[in-house]
Structures are given as C-alpha cells and as structure tokens.
Design an enzyme around this catalytic site. Sequence first.
Site, PDB file in Angstrom:
ATOM      1  CG  HIS A  52       0.504   6.540  -0.592  1.00  0.00           C
ATOM      2  ND1 HIS A  52      -0.530   7.263  -1.126  1.00  0.00           N
ATOM      3  CD2 HIS A  52       0.022   5.980   0.558  1.00  0.00           C
ATOM      4  CE1 HIS A  52      -1.604   7.143  -0.358  1.00  0.00           C
ATOM      5  NE2 HIS A  52      -1.297   6.368   0.659  1.00  0.00           N
ATOM      6  CG  HIS A 100       0.245   9.199  -6.852  1.00  0.00           C
ATOM      7  ND1 HIS A 100      -0.913   9.445  -6.149  1.00  0.00           N
ATOM      8  CD2 HIS A 100       0.123   9.914  -7.990  1.00  0.00           C
ATOM      9  CE1 HIS A 100      -1.694  10.248  -6.833  1.00  0.00           C
ATOM     10  NE2 HIS A 100      -1.082  10.561  -7.959  1.00  0.00           N
ATOM     11  CG  HIS A 138      -1.736   1.208   1.417  1.00  0.00           C
ATOM     12  ND1 HIS A 138      -3.081   1.267   1.116  1.00  0.00           N
ATOM     13  CD2 HIS A 138      -1.419   2.456   1.881  1.00  0.00           C
ATOM     14  CE1 HIS A 138      -3.546   2.471   1.377  1.00  0.00           C
ATOM     15  NE2 HIS A 138      -2.549   3.212   1.844  1.00  0.00           N
ATOM     16  CD  GLU A 139       1.644   3.688   3.694  1.00  0.00           C
ATOM     17  OE1 GLU A 139       1.921   4.755   3.102  1.00  0.00           O
ATOM     18  OE2 GLU A 139       0.595   3.528   4.337  1.00  0.00           O
TER      19      GLU A 139
END
Length: 709
Positions: A501, A504, A497-498
């Site tokens: 980010h 992105h 998940h991290e």
Amino acid sequence: MKHFSHLLAIIAVTLMIASCNNKKDATGDLANNPLLNPAETYLNTPDFNSIKVEHYKPAFYEAMRIHSAEIEAIANNSEAPTFENTIVAMEKSGVALNRVSAIFFALTSADTNDELMAIESEITPKLSAHYDSISMNDALFQRIKTIYDGDQSAIDPEGRRVLKLTYEGFVRSGALLNDADKAKLKELNQKESTLMTDFGNRLTAATNAPIFITNKEQLKGLDESTLAAAATAAKEAGKEGQWLFRLNNTTGQDILASLENADTRKLFFDKSIGRCVQGDANDTRDIVKQLVKVRAEKAQILGFDNFAAWKLTDQLAAKPENAISMLTQLATLVKDKLAKEDAEIEAFAQKSMGADYKLTAWDRPYFAEQLRKEKYGVDEATLSQYFELDNVINNGIFFAANQMYGLTFEPRTDIPVYHPDVRCWDVKDANGEVIALFMLDPYARPSKSGGAWMSNFVEQSFLLGNKPVIYNVCNVRKPSAGEKCLLTWDETTTFFHEFGHALHGIFANQTYPSVSGTNVPRDFVETASQFNEHAALDPTVFAHYALHYQTGEVMPKELQEKMLRALSFNQAMPLAENVAACLIDMSWHTLSAADADIADVEAFEAEALKKYGVDFATVPPRYKSTYFRHIWSNGYSAGYYAYLWTEALESDIYEWMKQHGGLTAENGNRFRDLILSRGNSEDLMGLFSQFTGHDQMDVTSLLKARGLK
C-alpha cells in the site's frame, strides 16, 4: 489494509452549523493553533511536538467554516462555470480540514484516549453534515453538470477523469434527489457516522481489554520471549507475577497454535468470539442492527434495492451479484478441501486425545501446528528466529523495493512523531531525489485499534505542491527491553502487504489529490499490497532478510524447503474463514429496507452462513458480525470481498511476471509505470489489461495460488 478513516467514508457541519457556535468558546485561540496555522515542516509533516488534544476541536470547527466558505465562493461564482473555476477550485479547497482530519483520525486509530474519543463522537456527525452540505449543494452541482455535459476536449485526460468521478460522486451522494429526500439522507448520514464511531470505540475497548493469567502452567507451550513480554505487561498493569494478554482483532488467536493446555485454548477462543456480546458498555449488537437499517434506508432513498447495490456502483465488481458469484464459487471449492484437512487433523489429534475425540475450533490451530511439525519438521517458533523485525524491514521490504524499483531508505530521527515507537525514513528514488517520507508504527498497545493499515498524513499532488507522507501501522507484540522482536510468517507477510500500500502511495504521480495514489476503488486498492506479499518469498529477497536473530546466518536451505512445503499445508482454513466473513458482509448489506429490521444479530449471521454453506464447525468466520471493524467502522461495508477480488487481479499480474523473468527491475518498473504510479487517473481495468493482456479478471491464477486448481 488501506485505512480510510471513518470520516472519509461518509464525512461531513454545514456553514450554518459551524457559524452558529460561539467563536470564542468553540474555536479558542485560532491564530496559535498549530493545526490551522502550522509551522513550516519537512514535507509538511505534522508537528506533533506542538499539537495538543485541546487543539483538535477548535481546529475542526474553524476548518469546516473555511471549507464551507470556499465551496460557497465556487458555487456562487458569477462567472460561467469552467473546469478551472469549479473543478480545480474544488480540488484546491479544504486543505485545512484535510490536514486536521488526517492527523486526528490517525491518532484515534493508532493512539487514542478518552479525550480523543469524546471529540470523535462529537465531530463525526458534524463532518457528515458538512460534506453532505457540499454534495447536495444545488448551485455547485449545476456548475459541475454544466461542465460535464459540455465540451471537454480542452481538458487534459486526468482532468476529464476527475470531472467524471466528481459528477458521478455527486449523483451517488444524492445530488439529484428532491429536497425532502436530501434532508432525510443527511439525517441518515449523520446517524450512520455516529454509529460507526461508537462501534469502533466499543470494539477497541473490548479487544484491548486485558486477559490476566495467574498460573504459568496454563501457558505451557508459549516461548520464553512471549511469556516475558506478557509478564512485563502485567507488571506495568499492576499485576506483578501474572501474565497479561490482549486479543488479536480476528477470530483466530495466534497463541492457540502453541498453547498445550486445552482449557486455556478454549478460554482465549471464547474471549475472542464473545467480545462485544456481553450486554455491557462494549456490546455492539444494537449498533449493528441500527447500522444495517440506516444503510438499507439510505439505499432506498437513492433508488437502489439494497446498500450493496448502491455501494458497488463505483467499484470494479459493479454489483453485488458479481461479488457473491465469485465468493460462492470459492466457497464450493474450499468446502471439500477443508473437510479433508479437518479429517487429517482430527485423526492426528485422536492419537493423543482418544478415538472418540471430535475436532473443535479452539483446538484446531494447536493440532494443525503439531501435525505441521510432524509432517514437515518445522514450527512457527523455529521459523520466527529468522524473521526479526529490523531484518524484515531493512533487509527484506526495503531491499525488495530497491531491487524492483531502485528505491533507497534513509532513517530520519528528527521528524516529530505521535508515539515513541514510530520510525521514519526518507524514500529516495534511483536518482537520489526524496520522493516521500515513510513512517512505521509496528507495535500493539492498548491505545491502538487491532489489525494493520496504511494511510497518508499528506497526499501527493502536483496541484498542491505536495509529496506524500505515508505511514504503516501494525500490531505485533512489543518485545521486552533488550529482546528482539521475532515475527511469525503471517506477521512477516503482513508487513510486506502494508508496504505494498505504501508503495502505491509513494509512487503517486497525479496533479489532482482526489485521484492520487491509493484513492482508488476498494476492489482495486488491495492489488498493490497483495502483490507485494510475493516479494517476501522471492528467493533473492528471502535470502537477504531470513537471518537468524542471534547468529545472522541465513535460513538453512533444508529449513527453507521444509517451510515452503509447510506453507501449502492447512491452506483451506484461511480461505474458508475469509469467504465466510465476506458472505456475512454481503448478507447484511443486501438486505432491503423492508427486511432490515433484524431482531437477533447472532441468529441472522448463523442463518446467512448456513445459507451459503460456510457454517464450518471448526473454522469460524475471520470476523463475526459483532467485531467486524472493516464493515461497520472502517469503510469496507459491502466491500470485504475486495481482498479476494484483488487477489485475483494481482495473481494474474504475478503470473505475467513469472512468465517474463520474475520480480526483476525491468518488471518492477513496468508495474510502477502501469499500476503503482497511476492512482485513479485512468480506467483501472484498462491499466490491468495493458499489463496482463487480459480483458477481464480471471480467478484461475487465484485458485492455483490457493491450491484449489
């Protein structure tokens, strides 16, 4: 979680405040301050070998003074306002302050101490005042408005987006208020920033307070590596022969699933829900009450019925009613499913506890795990042997990024870091070009806030000539010397998940820093991160990293199948706790100024949960009000719903990919091109529509993924 430090939510000392300090006393030796005059470093990474605690405060004051002077020069420019001499000049301003803030607030979250917390308490209200002095600068706003109202045809599309967001941001921040209301709003902003900082520091102290266990029998059920790590931690704390534990940031505590002793389970559960309500120095209830009142008053001054109505004006949800509608829909659907799960788990528990046993919140994780083992023949301890941290990172996360986007990762051991646990990699594109530096800080420690997050030390910007320097922070238990770090499945997906980010930010491709990378609305920023969780279960990726930590053998097919079946078990619980937390957030932040004087925090929360039908006896909210860091100190106020909102967005994106071949390089590059690389440079729902073909968000894919449809 994309981590926006406290200052970025409301930050802001005016030129007068900065200049009124005695320069020698307040700013020290500025010429040799490495925060203000940094040595040349690789990709402008912070030189942590040179930066000392005593450098931060003088650097903040001087950086604010410099930024104020830059803004005054723009606002008082005698030339007619143009996009170049106003908007571009603003984008170029504040470089020193951004550098100091990025470094300082990274440490106050990931490796703080008493000195840093004292500086944070002093500086955050001054930062709030500083940024207020900019957003409420009449001369500056009139220049922005002139450009905004004028002919924009000569401005490039990204520039027009920046202009629009800048103008709307100034209006949202009070640029159209009269002088009296501006003064009142500045006062409230400073008070809010102080309260947010105080809340965060108290919660960190309460969450990291050591819990010592003196009798090993109380810990029966925990695996030997967990016990060894706890024994080592106790020894380091001067309590040899005992076992030291600290709380997770959430209500749920991971070890409850393994502890056989019911009294020990209740002990940890009570410690979790009882933090910050003990009437001691770490009690946060009064701060919560003050923050609610301050925020409601701010909204009223700005012309809104409540804080959530103001906060969501620049979000995809647009207004709280839309977010609440989605949440109540999910609450209705999950309620019956949770009741069925509870009944099954309770019946299972009664086999050993007796027919009169009633399931409790502290026993539920344990009996759910035992039932999972019985039904599927799999347990977390067995699975964890296949999720060793280095394999998850190198053979899972990095491998997936290579397969989908062509990235490779080269370890760097020559980059100064803020803590010995931090690791670094060059991120190289398919053509071999270094496009970013990535840092990872994986282990829990007393100096770190709970949870997991991503942020930047350096934001990408062609205007400023910067490539991104990005870090992920997680909180897994550090193994004893010589031991491997084995992750639970939940921890494994957290790392994926991290890194979503991080991707992105890595793929940011913007001219202007204000719209670069992850500088997007809350209810869009989690899209990339939640999407990347799908890579963890992709068959090709999974087979590459799910390797036994001792033998190196891939997880047997039979165990994989059991695991996949088991993942569908007990899925009402995480959704129920999440929806309840979202509705707590909305309940606080939809209070009007007239109703915001709350006498009893716990009573208000209980009534809110009851109102929405999410007062589940066996599943408390993921966060209770007194330790809800997201909404009180980390910028997710009236925004915790964003996780579920963006889950709906990314579920649609993933559904499209499944229908077009899955997580292939072709689809990965399409996702990179249309979503990950665009930052906030275009209309985000427009980008979503381009990718999926849907004009609006639809929760159907989310409901399917959650087993509710």
